[in-house]
Design a protein around this motif. Structure first.
Motif, PDB file in Angstrom:
ATOM      1  N   VAL A  81       0.760  -1.060  -0.030  1.00 55.40           N
ATOM      2  CA  VAL A  81      -0.107  -0.116   0.137  1.00 55.40           C
ATOM      3  C   VAL A  81       0.571   1.137  -0.058  1.00 55.40           C
ATOM      4  O   VAL A  81       0.546   2.310  -0.609  1.00 55.40           O
ATOM      5  CB  VAL A  81      -1.024  -0.048   1.152  1.00 55.40           C
ATOM      6  N   LYS A  82       1.845   1.125   0.584  1.00 58.39           N
ATOM      7  CA  LYS A  82       2.682   2.330   0.686  1.00 58.39           C
ATOM      8  C   LYS A  82       3.359   2.646  -0.537  1.00 58.39           C
ATOM      9  O   LYS A  82       4.081   3.757  -1.032  1.00 58.39           O
ATOM     10  CB  LYS A  82       3.856   2.064   1.683  1.00 58.39           C
ATOM     11  N   LEU A 124      -7.914   2.583   1.178  1.00 57.59           N
ATOM     12  CA  LEU A 124      -6.476   2.829   0.794  1.00 57.59           C
ATOM     13  C   LEU A 124      -5.807   4.188   1.536  1.00 57.59           C
ATOM     14  O   LEU A 124      -4.798   4.007   1.952  1.00 57.59           O
ATOM     15  CB  LEU A 124      -6.655   3.088  -0.501  1.00 57.59           C
ATOM     16  N   LYS A 125      -6.548   5.098   1.691  1.00 55.53           N
ATOM     17  CA  LYS A 125      -6.046   6.390   2.079  1.00 55.53           C
ATOM     18  C   LYS A 125      -5.706   6.312   3.670  1.00 55.53           C
ATOM     19  O   LYS A 125      -4.693   6.594   4.279  1.00 55.53           O
ATOM     20  CB  LYS A 125      -7.028   7.772   2.168  1.00 55.53           C
ATOM     21  N   ARG A 127      -4.922   3.350   5.362  1.00 51.60           N
ATOM     22  CA  ARG A 127      -3.943   2.321   5.386  1.00 51.60           C
ATOM     23  C   ARG A 127      -2.529   2.852   4.954  1.00 51.60           C
ATOM     24  O   ARG A 127      -1.524   2.561   5.329  1.00 51.60           O
ATOM     25  CB  ARG A 127      -4.083   0.903   4.660  1.00 51.60           C
ATOM     26  N   GLN A 128      -2.613   4.050   3.999  1.00 54.12           N
ATOM     27  CA  GLN A 128      -1.400   4.668   3.568  1.00 54.12           C
ATOM     28  C   GLN A 128      -0.989   5.774   4.748  1.00 54.12           C
ATOM     29  O   GLN A 128       0.337   5.922   4.932  1.00 54.12           O
ATOM     30  CB  GLN A 128      -1.637   5.381   2.312  1.00 54.12           C
TER      31      GLN A 128
END
Length: 129
Positions: A81-82, A124-125, A127-128
């Motif tokens: 994810v990064k 997604l945001k 986890r980032q």
């Protein structure tokens, strides 16, 4: 904790399944069984891919990952994810369907079609960050 998103059942997938099913009936009706079996294999693969595609956000000791699974007959794609640079909503020709374009640090571009685009982008945001 894992978060799973299923693929959207699009108009293109419905049309593809319908066309291949009609072609399959036509081939068997006209006693072209060998070609019909080939079309049957394609139809089973198409249905398998549409029904069993999942997008899973998972956390391991190395970090958070997005696992894209296209069913039993395809290999899983695992993306850190990064390493995701951006996730942009896109539309297809004539606006008949939409998808999310996920761009990787290496320049690789993935196309995902989750049922709930907004929740997918929020996850997604989250986890980032």
């Amino acid at each position: 904790m894992d978060r799973i998103f299923h693929q959207r059942f699009t108009l293109a997938a419905k049309c593809g399944i319908t066309i291949f099913t009609l072609l399959l009936f036509y081939l068997f009706w006209n006693k072209l069984a060998i070609i019909g079996i080939f079309v049957l294999i394609i139809l089973v693969g198409l249905i398998e891919r549409v029904v069993h595609t999942t997008y899973t956000f998972t956390t391991r000791e190395e970090g958070s990952f997005l696992v894209i699974d296209h069913g039993r007959f395809s290999a899983k794609t695992i993306v850190n994810v990064k390493d995701i640079v951006k996730c942009v909503p896109m539309k297809t020709n004539f606006g008949t369907s939409h998808y999310l374009m996920v761009q990787h640090v290496s320049g690789k571009i993935l196309s995902v079609q989750p049922e709930d685009d907004v929740s997918f982008m929020e996850e997604l945001k989250k986890r980032q960050g």
